[in-house]
Write a protein that holds these residues in place. Structure first.
Motif, short mmCIF file in Angstrom:
data_model
loop_
_atom_site.label_atom_id
_atom_site.label_comp_id
_atom_site.label_asym_id
_atom_site.label_seq_id
_atom_site.Cartn_x
_atom_site.Cartn_y
_atom_site.Cartn_z
N PHE A 5 -7.53 -8.48 8.30
CA PHE A 5 -6.38 -8.10 9.12
C PHE A 5 -5.24 -7.59 8.28
CE2 PHE A 5 -7.44 -8.65 13.34
CZ PHE A 5 -8.19 -9.79 13.53
N PHE A 6 -5.01 -8.24 7.14
CA PHE A 6 -3.92 -7.78 6.28
C PHE A 6 -4.17 -6.35 5.83
CE2 PHE A 6 -0.54 -7.79 3.39
CZ PHE A 6 -0.97 -7.18 2.23
N LEU A 7 -5.41 -6.05 5.42
CA LEU A 7 -5.70 -4.69 4.96
C LEU A 7 -5.56 -3.70 6.09
CD1 LEU A 7 -8.64 -5.09 2.48
CD2 LEU A 7 -6.33 -4.30 2.05
N LEU A 8 -6.01 -4.10 7.27
CA LEU A 8 -5.89 -3.20 8.42
C LEU A 8 -4.43 -2.84 8.67
CD1 LEU A 8 -6.99 -1.94 11.12
CD2 LEU A 8 -6.51 -4.15 12.15
N PHE A 9 -3.58 -3.88 8.78
CA PHE A 9 -2.17 -3.60 9.08
C PHE A 9 -1.49 -2.89 7.93
CE2 PHE A 9 -2.21 -5.26 13.07
CZ PHE A 9 -2.53 -6.60 13.17
N ALA A 10 -1.85 -3.27 6.70
CA ALA A 10 -1.17 -2.68 5.55
C ALA A 10 -1.51 -1.19 5.42
CB ALA A 10 -1.56 -3.42 4.28
N ILE A 11 -2.80 -0.87 5.53
CA ILE A 11 -3.20 0.55 5.39
C ILE A 11 -2.61 1.36 6.53
CG2 ILE A 11 -5.18 2.08 5.39
CD1 ILE A 11 -6.69 -0.01 3.87
N CYS A 12 -2.64 0.78 7.72
CA CYS A 12 -2.04 1.47 8.87
C CYS A 12 -0.56 1.72 8.63
CB CYS A 12 -2.25 0.58 10.10
SG CYS A 12 -2.11 1.44 11.63
N ALA A 13 0.15 0.72 8.10
CA ALA A 13 1.59 0.88 7.89
C ALA A 13 1.87 1.95 6.84
CB ALA A 13 2.21 -0.45 7.47
N VAL A 14 1.12 1.93 5.75
CA VAL A 14 1.39 2.91 4.68
C VAL A 14 1.05 4.31 5.14
CG1 VAL A 14 0.74 3.63 2.39
CG2 VAL A 14 1.15 1.24 2.83
N ALA A 15 -0.08 4.47 5.84
CA ALA A 15 -0.46 5.79 6.33
C ALA A 15 0.57 6.32 7.31
CB ALA A 15 -1.85 5.73 6.97
N ALA A 16 1.02 5.46 8.22
CA ALA A 16 2.02 5.91 9.19
C ALA A 16 3.36 6.19 8.51
CB ALA A 16 2.18 4.86 10.29
N ALA A 17 3.71 5.42 7.47
CA ALA A 17 4.97 5.68 6.77
C ALA A 17 4.91 7.03 6.07
CB ALA A 17 5.25 4.57 5.77
N LEU A 18 3.78 7.34 5.45
CA LEU A 18 3.64 8.66 4.83
C LEU A 18 3.71 9.75 5.88
CD1 LEU A 18 0.90 7.93 2.19
CD2 LEU A 18 3.24 8.61 1.79
#
Lengths: 160, 100
Positions: A5-18
């Motif tokens: 779950f952490f990786l899911l949310f983290a990758i989603c957050a970084v991709a959306a921030a970019l």
């Protein structure tokens, strides 16, 4: 399981921030920020902050970003004339990466999470908010009402 | 096991993405969106430390940050509307004089 779950949310957050900073269309940037806010809500849930997670979704994604989208549509910017990027992008990227690397190196020494012993429920949060933090709470009230009045005055139409 | 350092590194990455976005974009609204991104990353750091020290003050700090962000977005967007009305543009390259 937690790591998934952490990786899911983290990758989603970084991709959306970019996506927020790289999209040409400003509405897409705002919607990407909503995705970031949702991912942060998920991360707050992983950190046993359920109340703050829900507040984040309701207030940040629900109210603040809706306000943003309304203003974006009112301002209605045309596609940015010429290149939307400023000059010296590479220099800024280099400086930002250097500072980020230094900061990442500096925080490696933090320990690890312990199982929860102290009370961290919504009940304890409410008790703390209304006893120890009562003054900031009331001050926030004044801040919100003054910002609303100020915004109405700033953006008023001057005809007649 | 997930260490606090992972959350803090993620918070830093998001923060510096926001900083980079402020430097490279010309539109005022996108700059404002990057400011909100930085506020979110700070919130993540608050909640991480709140969980780490098992102290609810961090969650309350995040609560106040969200509320202050709402107030600040209200006023900031009102000012952006006013700038757009008078200057007919929200590109920072064209907002070069302090008159009016």
């Amino acid at each position: 399981m937690e790591i998934a779950f952490f990786l899911l949310f983290a990758i989603c957050a970084v991709a959306a921030a970019l996506s927020v900073i790289l999209q040409k269309n400003i509405i897409y940037s705002a919607l990407s920020l909503i995705v970031v806010i949702g991912s942060m809500g998920g991360l707050f849930l992983l950190l046993n902050a359920a109340f703050i997670a829900v507040l984040q979704i309701v207030i940040y994604a629900g109210a603040i970003m809706a306000l943003f989208l309304f203003v974006i549509m009112m301002v209605d910017p045309q596609t940015e004339a010429g290149d939307g990027w400023r000059r010296q992008t590479k220099l800024v990227l280099l400086i930002v990466l250097l500072i980020a690397a230094g900061a990442v190196w500096a925080i490696r020494a933090v320990g690890s999470f312990q199982p929860i012993t102290h009370g961290m429920s919504v009940k304890d949060l409410a008790r703390l908010l209304f006893t120890g933090y009562l003054l900031p709470f009331e001050a926030i009230t004044i801040l919100i009402i003054s910002s609303v009045i100020g915004a109405l005055y700033i953006a008023r139409r001057e005809d007649a | 096991m997930i260490q606090p350092a992972y959350y803090l590194v993620l918070s830093l990455i998001l923060f510096f993405i926001g900083v980079f976005g402020i430097f490279i974009r010309k539109n005022l609204l996108v700059i404002f969106l990057c400011i909100e991104l930085m506020l979110n990353s700070a919130n993540l750091a608050f909640i991480t430390f709140s969980r780490f020290y098992q102290n609810l003050d961090g969650q309350l700090a995040a609560f106040f940050v969200i509320t202050v962000a709402a107030a600040e977005a209200t006023v900031g967007l009102a000012m952006i509307l006013l700038v757009n009305r008078t200057r007919k543009s929200v590109e920072i390259d064209q907002l070069t004089s302090m008159k009016g």
